[in-house]
Design a protein around this motif. Structure first.
Motif, short mmCIF file in Angstrom:
data_model
loop_
_atom_site.label_atom_id
_atom_site.label_comp_id
_atom_site.label_asym_id
_atom_site.label_seq_id
_atom_site.Cartn_x
_atom_site.Cartn_y
_atom_site.Cartn_z
N LYS A 183 0.83 -1.20 0.00
CA LYS A 183 0.00 0.00 0.00
C LYS A 183 0.87 1.26 0.00
CE LYS A 183 -4.15 -1.76 0.06
NZ LYS A 183 -5.13 -1.47 -1.02
N ASP A 184 0.66 2.09 -1.01
CA ASP A 184 1.40 3.35 -1.10
C ASP A 184 0.60 4.42 -0.36
OD1 ASP A 184 2.78 5.63 -1.77
OD2 ASP A 184 3.19 4.98 -3.82
N ARG A 185 1.10 4.80 0.82
CA ARG A 185 0.40 5.78 1.64
C ARG A 185 0.87 7.21 1.39
NH1 ARG A 185 2.18 4.46 6.77
NH2 ARG A 185 3.59 2.88 5.95
N ASP A 186 1.81 7.37 0.47
CA ASP A 186 2.33 8.71 0.16
C ASP A 186 1.75 9.29 -1.13
OD1 ASP A 186 4.00 8.68 2.41
OD2 ASP A 186 5.57 7.60 1.32
N ALA A 187 1.47 8.44 -2.10
CA ALA A 187 0.89 8.92 -3.36
C ALA A 187 -0.53 9.43 -3.10
CB ALA A 187 0.88 7.81 -4.40
N ARG A 188 -0.97 10.34 -3.94
CA ARG A 188 -2.29 10.94 -3.77
C ARG A 188 -3.02 11.05 -5.11
NH1 ARG A 188 -1.35 9.89 0.66
NH2 ARG A 188 -1.39 11.19 2.55
N TRP A 189 -4.35 11.11 -4.98
CA TRP A 189 -5.20 11.37 -6.15
C TRP A 189 -5.27 12.86 -6.40
CZ3 TRP A 189 -7.22 8.00 -9.54
CH2 TRP A 189 -7.30 6.66 -9.17
N THR A 190 -5.40 13.22 -7.64
CA THR A 190 -5.65 14.60 -8.02
C THR A 190 -6.48 14.60 -9.29
OG1 THR A 190 -4.64 16.78 -8.38
CG2 THR A 190 -3.61 14.91 -9.47
N VAL A 191 -6.93 15.75 -9.69
CA VAL A 191 -7.72 15.88 -10.92
C VAL A 191 -6.99 16.86 -11.83
CG1 VAL A 191 -9.90 16.61 -11.94
CG2 VAL A 191 -9.89 15.39 -9.75
N LYS A 192 -6.72 16.41 -13.03
CA LYS A 192 -6.08 17.26 -14.03
C LYS A 192 -7.13 17.71 -15.03
CE LYS A 192 -2.25 17.42 -17.32
NZ LYS A 192 -1.12 16.67 -17.92
N PHE A 193 -7.23 19.02 -15.20
CA PHE A 193 -8.23 19.57 -16.10
C PHE A 193 -7.63 19.80 -17.49
CE2 PHE A 193 -9.90 20.62 -11.93
CZ PHE A 193 -11.24 20.31 -12.07
N THR A 194 -8.37 19.36 -18.48
CA THR A 194 -7.98 19.55 -19.88
C THR A 194 -9.05 20.38 -20.57
OG1 THR A 194 -6.86 17.42 -19.91
CG2 THR A 194 -7.40 18.39 -22.04
N LYS A 195 -8.62 21.34 -21.36
CA LYS A 195 -9.57 22.20 -22.05
C LYS A 195 -10.50 21.38 -22.95
CE LYS A 195 -8.42 26.27 -20.54
NZ LYS A 195 -9.38 27.09 -19.77
N ALA A 196 -11.79 21.63 -22.80
CA ALA A 196 -12.78 20.92 -23.62
C ALA A 196 -12.69 21.39 -25.07
CB ALA A 196 -14.18 21.16 -23.07
N ARG A 197 -12.92 20.46 -25.98
CA ARG A 197 -12.87 20.79 -27.41
C ARG A 197 -14.25 21.23 -27.89
NH1 ARG A 197 -9.27 15.77 -29.90
NH2 ARG A 197 -7.36 16.21 -28.70
N PRO A 198 -14.29 22.06 -28.92
CA PRO A 198 -15.60 22.49 -29.46
C PRO A 198 -16.42 21.29 -29.92
CG PRO A 198 -13.81 23.83 -30.35
CD PRO A 198 -13.16 22.68 -29.63
N LEU A 233 12.26 18.60 -7.64
CA LEU A 233 11.64 18.17 -6.39
C LEU A 233 10.57 17.13 -6.72
CD1 LEU A 233 10.97 21.66 -4.72
CD2 LEU A 233 12.73 20.04 -4.02
N VAL A 234 10.26 16.29 -5.75
CA VAL A 234 9.21 15.29 -5.91
C VAL A 234 8.21 15.45 -4.77
CG1 VAL A 234 8.65 12.83 -5.94
CG2 VAL A 234 10.71 13.66 -7.10
N THR A 235 6.93 15.53 -5.13
CA THR A 235 5.86 15.59 -4.14
C THR A 235 4.76 14.62 -4.56
OG1 THR A 235 4.59 17.31 -5.29
CG2 THR A 235 6.31 18.05 -3.76
N ASP A 236 3.75 14.48 -3.70
CA ASP A 236 2.59 13.71 -4.12
C ASP A 236 1.82 14.49 -5.18
OD1 ASP A 236 0.20 15.22 -2.83
OD2 ASP A 236 1.59 14.97 -1.16
N ALA A 237 0.94 13.82 -5.88
CA ALA A 237 0.25 14.44 -7.01
C ALA A 237 -0.67 15.58 -6.60
CB ALA A 237 -0.55 13.38 -7.77
N ALA A 238 -1.15 15.57 -5.35
CA ALA A 238 -2.10 16.58 -4.92
C ALA A 238 -1.44 17.86 -4.42
CB ALA A 238 -3.00 16.01 -3.82
N ALA A 239 -0.13 17.86 -4.27
CA ALA A 239 0.56 19.05 -3.76
C ALA A 239 0.42 20.21 -4.75
CB ALA A 239 2.03 18.74 -3.51
N TYR A 240 0.23 21.40 -4.22
CA TYR A 240 0.08 22.59 -5.06
C TYR A 240 1.43 22.98 -5.65
CZ TYR A 240 -0.81 27.42 -6.43
OH TYR A 240 -0.90 28.60 -7.13
#
Length: 359
Positions: A183-198, A233-240
């Motif tokens: 179990k990876d207790r350091d990695a995190r979920w995040t949401v990556k936004f991509t511009k919607a296409r016409p 630098l390396v951080t979890d995915a949710a870090a700002y």
């Protein structure tokens, strides 16, 4: 006799590989890997062998294996197989057909020792010194950005996720150590936004596309002149990512104080930090909330994008050609994997810089 290997067959095959452009041979010509030996020996602290037992593999050879892995996106098992299979890999490692090849477990243990010793930063710093000695000093300003590095997704319950976020280990995991190790207790979920296409009728969807991602972030600063990674630098995915600008990501030795970054790095805290430390902000400005982007700001951002976009080439190389993916558990191991990938990218970039300089 037909079909029997000749005395010079291997030499002829290696000569042909060189003619076709053996990338690893170019690595060996561009980089003196022996320069890493002192840092490796200090980190590994191998025993003298007075008590007997099989001696460890040469640490420089093992580092080269990690570079091969990072450059080709190989698992430990696949690396073991391809080292045994490919003449180009053997030549790069200095192995003959009859030499022992480190197995997958040995490769894992070597990387684990580097992780526990925190050796990746000294190794990266040593290569930075080599770059400067070769004349590739950080010049013309720096470009900062980050990229998500995927890790195996965890299948956790909501209660387990809450426990992890609170910094605790779920009770069910402590009772099953084998499960806890996976179990990876350091990695995190995040949401990556991509511009919607016409849409087909030309209208734009009301919302952008949200893509969930799990893993870590690789934060880098490259110099504008050579496109080499100077700090990371390396951080979890949710870090700002914007906050990383103030955490040692910038290179104060760059000959120019200009700093390019996208609008995620635009904040009052970052602007104050840059001004206080003598940097010149070239960070994109954000669109005013609820109002259209002013034309002058749009033109200024477009001009900055022509410079800032160069950092995207680094991530494209790492994800497409190098297949960067974290197969390990925990941020310490992820840091080693990503750090080696950054080192491997710089080696590849150095080969290209040397080639273009000659041309």
């Amino acid at each position: 006799m037909a079909g029997m290997p000749g005395f010079f067959d291997v030499d002829e095959r290696l000569k042909r590989l060189s003619e076709l452009g053996d990338q690893l041979e170019a690595y060996a010509q561009a980089v003196d890997f022996e320069a890493f030996r002192s840092e490796l020996e200090k980190a590994l602290a191998y025993a003298t062998g007075a008590k007997g037992g099989r001696p460890p593999y040469d640490p420089v050879l093992m580092l080269k294996i990690l570079v091969i892995q990072a450059a080709n996106g190989l698992s430990d098992e696949r690396a073991e197989f391809l080292i045994s299979d490919r003449l180009s890999f053997m030549r790069f490692l200095g192995l003959g057909l009859s030499d022992r090849v480190p197995d997958a477990r040995t490769i894992w243990l070597f990387r684990e020792r580097l992780t526990k010793a925190g050796a990746i930063e000294p190794l990266f710093a040593r290569f930075e010194t080599m770059l400067r000695e070769a004349g590739y000093i950080a010049m013309a300003g720096q470009i900062v950005d980050s990229s998500l590095v995927a890790a195996p997704r965890q299948r956790n319950t909501k209660e387990e996720k809450d426990e992890i976020k609170a910094g605790r280990i779920p009770q069910a995991w402590t009772e099953r150590p084998a499960r806890l190790r996976q179990k990876d207790r350091d990695a995190r979920w995040t949401v990556k936004f991509t511009k919607a296409r016409p849409q087909a009728d030309g209208t734009m969807p009301p919302v952008d596309i949200a893509v969930p991602a799990f893993g870590y972030q690789n934060h880098i600063a490259i110099d504008r002149e050579h496109g080499l990674i100077r700090r990371w630098l390396v951080t979890d995915a949710a870090a700002y990512e914007g906050a990383r600008l103030r955490e040692g990501l910038l290179d104060p030795t760059n000959t120019s104080k200009a700093v390019w970054a996208d609008s995620a790095y635009r904040s009052a805290a970052n602007e104050d930090f840059l001004e206080k430390h003598g940097f010149v902000s070239k960070i994109h400005r954000k669109k005013p909330k609820g109002r259209p982007m002013p034309e002058a700001t749009r033109r200024a951002n477009n001009a900055k994008s022509k410079v800032r976009s160069r950092v995207e080439h680094v991530f494209a190389q790492q994800k497409a050609r190098m297949g960067l993916f974290v197969r390990t558990i925990g941020i310490a191991r992820a840091k080693t994997k990503i750090g080696i990938a950054n080192l491997a990218y710089n080696i590849r970039r150095l080969v290209w810089l040397n080639r273009t300089a000659v041309a």
